[in-house]
Design an enzyme around this catalytic site. Structure first.
Site, PDB file in Angstrom:
ATOM      1  N   ASP A 113      43.267  37.318  42.803  1.00 20.38           N
ATOM      2  CA  ASP A 113      42.243  36.995  41.800  1.00 20.38           C
ATOM      3  C   ASP A 113      41.629  35.631  42.114  1.00 20.38           C
ATOM      4  O   ASP A 113      41.389  34.825  41.217  1.00 20.38           O
ATOM      5  CB  ASP A 113      42.839  37.006  40.390  1.00 20.38           C
ATOM      6  CG  ASP A 113      41.759  36.980  39.302  1.00 20.38           C
ATOM      7  OD1 ASP A 113      40.633  37.460  39.571  1.00 20.38           O
ATOM      8  OD2 ASP A 113      42.040  36.489  38.199  1.00 20.38           O
ATOM      9  N   LEU A 114      41.390  35.395  43.396  1.00 15.63           N
ATOM     10  CA  LEU A 114      40.786  34.128  43.807  1.00 15.63           C
ATOM     11  C   LEU A 114      39.313  34.115  43.429  1.00 15.63           C
ATOM     12  O   LEU A 114      38.571  35.047  43.743  1.00 15.63           O
ATOM     13  CB  LEU A 114      40.945  33.931  45.315  1.00 15.63           C
ATOM     14  CG  LEU A 114      42.368  33.626  45.787  1.00 15.63           C
ATOM     15  CD1 LEU A 114      42.463  33.784  47.295  1.00 15.63           C
ATOM     16  CD2 LEU A 114      42.784  32.222  45.358  1.00 15.63           C
TER      17      LEU A 114
END
Length: 235
Positions: free
Chosen positions: A102-103
Site C-alpha cells: 500500500d505504498l
C-alpha cells in the site's frame, strides 16, 4: 480505527486504537502489529508498543510526501534522495519476507528531509499465515500494480511498481496514468511521458511494466539502478 497524537513515556507518539469488533478488522489490526514489530530500519517508522486495542508508533515530526509535494514538482536531486530512502526501507522489508502493498505518498513521512515509510496495515508477510482471501483487491488505484488488481498479494515486485509511480508523480506533479482503473483493467493504456532526467527513464520504464516479469527482479537491484542513475546525473 482512531489515530491520534499522544504523550507516552515522556514523548510524543502516534496511537492507533481499534474501535471495531469485526473479526477481520481485529485480525488485520494485530497482523499490522506483528509485522511492524519485526521491522527496525531508519527509513521505517518504528512500533513502540502493541496492546490488545492499541498500536503505539514513534511520532514523525514532519509532513507526508503527499503534503510535501502538493502543488509542486520535486527537483531531480531531491527526488533521488527521498526515493533512495524509500527503496532502502522496502529492500530491508523484502529481505525479511514482508511486502508493504500500500505504498503511496500518504504512507511516506518526511522528517528533516528523510523519507520514512509507515502503515504496514495491508502488508503480506511470508512468515505468517495469510489472513486475506485469494483474489481480494486491496490498494489505491493510482499506486496499485495490475497484478494486485487481479487479487495477487504475494509478489514483492508490486511494491516496485508503486515506488515507481510515486517517483513519477514526484517529478511530474501527477501520476503516470490519467485513468488508473482503465489502466488496471486493460481498457485504457494511456500513460503520460516519462518525466525527469533521461538517465532515469530506463528504470522507470521497467518499474511501470504491466507484467511483474518486466520489472526489476528485486528491491535491492532497483535501489542499485536508482543510485547509478543518480551518479550519472551528478557526473
Amino acid at each position: 480505527m482512531r489515530v491520534e497524537r499522544a504523550r507516552w513515556e515522556g514523548r510524543w507518539v502516534i496511537v492507533k486504537t481499534i474501535s471495531h469488533d469485526h473479526p477481520d478488522v481485529i485480525r488485520r489490526f494485530h497482523r499490522e502489529g506483528e509485522i511492524a514489530a519485526r521491522l527496525a530500519h531508519p527509513n521505517i517508522v518504528p512500533l513502540l508498543a502493541h496492546t490488545r486495542t492499541q498500536l503505539v508508533y514513534q511520532f514523525v515530526d514532519g509532513p507526508t510526501l503527499r503534503d510535501h509535494l502538493r502543488g509542486r514538482r520535486a527537483p531531480p536531486r531531491e527526488a533521488f534522495r527521498l526515493f533512495r530512502g524509500v527503496m532502502s526501507a522496502i529492500a530491508y522489508a523484502h529481505a525479511r519476507g514482508i511486502m508493504h502493498l500500500d505504498l503511496k505518498p500518504e504512507n511516506v513521512m518526511l522528517e528533516d528531509g528523510r523519507a520514512v515509510v509507515t502503515d504496514f496495515g495491508m502488508s503480506h508477510d511470508t512468515a505468517l499465515t495469510r489472513i486475506t482471501s485469494m483474489g481480494e483487491r486491496m490498494g489505491t488505484p493510482h499506486y496499485m500494480a495490475p497484478e494486485q488488481y487481479k487479487g495477487v498479494r504475494d509478489d514483492p515486485r508490486s511494491d516496485l511498481y508503486a515506488v515507481t509511480v510515486m517517483l513519477f508523480e514526484a517529478l511530474a506533479g501527477v501520476p503516470p496514468h490519467p485513468d488508473p482503473l482503465g489502466w488496471l483493467s486493460g481498457t485504457n493504456l494511456e500513460r503520460l511521458p516519462l518525466p525527469g532526467p533521461p538517465a532515469l527513464h530506463p528504470l522507470m520504464e521497467c518499474g511501470l511494466a504491466r507484467d511483474p516479469e518486466g520489472r526489476p527482479p528485486s528491491a535491492m537491484s532497483m535501489l542499485i539502478e536508482l543510485e547509478r542513475a543518480e551518479e550519472h546525473l551528478q557526473s
